[in-house]
Design an enzyme around this catalytic site. Structure first.
Site, PDB file in Angstrom:
ATOM      1  CG  HIS A  40      -0.210   0.032   2.414  1.00  0.00           C
ATOM      2  ND1 HIS A  40       0.696  -1.096   3.289  1.00  0.00           N
ATOM      3  CD2 HIS A  40       0.089   1.485   3.606  1.00  0.00           C
ATOM      4  CE1 HIS A  40       1.390  -0.215   4.164  1.00  0.00           C
ATOM      5  NE2 HIS A  40       0.682   0.619   4.306  1.00  0.00           N
ATOM      6  CG  HIS A  82       0.152   5.963   3.951  1.00  0.00           C
ATOM      7  ND1 HIS A  82      -0.263   5.126   4.958  1.00  0.00           N
ATOM      8  CD2 HIS A  82       0.860   4.531   4.895  1.00  0.00           C
ATOM      9  CE1 HIS A  82      -0.512   4.259   5.724  1.00  0.00           C
ATOM     10  NE2 HIS A  82       0.965   3.615   5.457  1.00  0.00           N
ATOM     11  CD  GLU A 123       3.726   3.776   7.435  1.00  0.00           C
ATOM     12  OE1 GLU A 123       4.019   3.004   8.280  1.00  0.00           O
ATOM     13  OE2 GLU A 123       3.330   4.178   6.032  1.00  0.00           O
ATOM     14  CG  HIS A 161       5.077   1.192   3.002  1.00  0.00           C
ATOM     15  ND1 HIS A 161       4.545   2.005   2.415  1.00  0.00           N
ATOM     16  CD2 HIS A 161       4.924   0.769   3.967  1.00  0.00           C
ATOM     17  CE1 HIS A 161       3.878   2.941   2.798  1.00  0.00           C
ATOM     18  NE2 HIS A 161       3.754   1.867   4.323  1.00  0.00           N
ATOM     19  CD  GLU A 211       0.682   1.721   8.918  1.00  0.00           C
ATOM     20  OE1 GLU A 211      -0.301   2.585   8.904  1.00  0.00           O
ATOM     21  OE2 GLU A 211       1.108   0.623   8.926  1.00  0.00           O
TER      22      GLU A 211
END
Length: 209
Positions: free
Chosen positions: A98, A100, A105, A144, A158
């Site tokens: 996935h 972000h 992150e 990642h 996270e």
């Protein structure tokens, strides 16, 4: 001026710390008592916003291979500039591939052992191993995954500098894209195309990983 400002004798400040070049972050003192005895009542009343959130008491989203709890401004209004997730992955499981779309992150590993690969552009990637106490970092929008490589649950946090938590599942993104375009670009067979999920796996169980 201090005496005048606080309306007390000048001697009241005779013993204030003189180490002005140092911050008193940690120093010897008397341990505090229970919170109920420490509460100071304000004439304006209590703040309408809570500055404490018990993430471990939140009902988790349970999926095959683990579970996740998310906190951001939607359930903790004080978190106007930070969002986080507590992720728990069973042995052999995988925090799905996935990225972000909001921010970098930061990760803090609480227990277990894990491995993460971060993918950059131009076919570049780096793989890292983590254990309890380690900090991980993923630059903005880089894909990642995190795999549990140990024999106990992998738990990590996270964290993002954003008022809401957001991630994009590569699996779901591909499934919701025109299938003929996905197949043409990646040369995938029909069985693989049918395996793509239109929901968000979040964590992939060990049997699938």
């Amino acid at each position: 001026m201090l005496a005048k400002n606080f309306a007390v004798p000048e001697g009241a400040f005779a013993n204030i710390p003189q180490d002005v070049e140092h911050n008193r972050w940690i120093f010897a003192g008397k341990p505090p008592g229970p919170i109920s005895a420490q509460t100071v009542q304000s004439p304006a009343g209590p703040t309408p916003i809570s500055y404490s959130y018990r993430l471990s008491e939140q009902t988790p989203v349970k999926v095959g291979g683990g579970q996740v709890r998310v906190v951001d401004s939607s359930n903790f209004p004080a978190a106007s500039t930070v969002a986080a997730a507590l992720v728990e992955i069973e042995p052999g499981g995988l925090r799905e591939l996935h990225w972000h779309p909001t921010n970098d992150e930061w990760q803090y590993y609480l227990s277990g052992r894990g491995r993460m690969t971060v993918f950059a552009s131009g076919g570049r990637a780096r793989t890292f191993d983590y254990q309890a106490g380690d900090v991980g970092y993923v630059p903005f929008a880089m894909a990642h995954y995190v795999e549990n490589t140990g024999d106990e649950p992998l738990r990590f946090i996270e964290a993002f500098r954003s008022f809401y938590f957001a991630d994009v599942s590569v699996n779901q993104w591909m499934a919701l894209s025109p299938p003929d375009r996905v197949q043409a670009h990646l040369n995938l067979d029909e069985q693989t195309m049918k395996a793509l999920r239109k929901d968000k796996p979040i964590i992939v169980g060990p049997s699938a990983a």
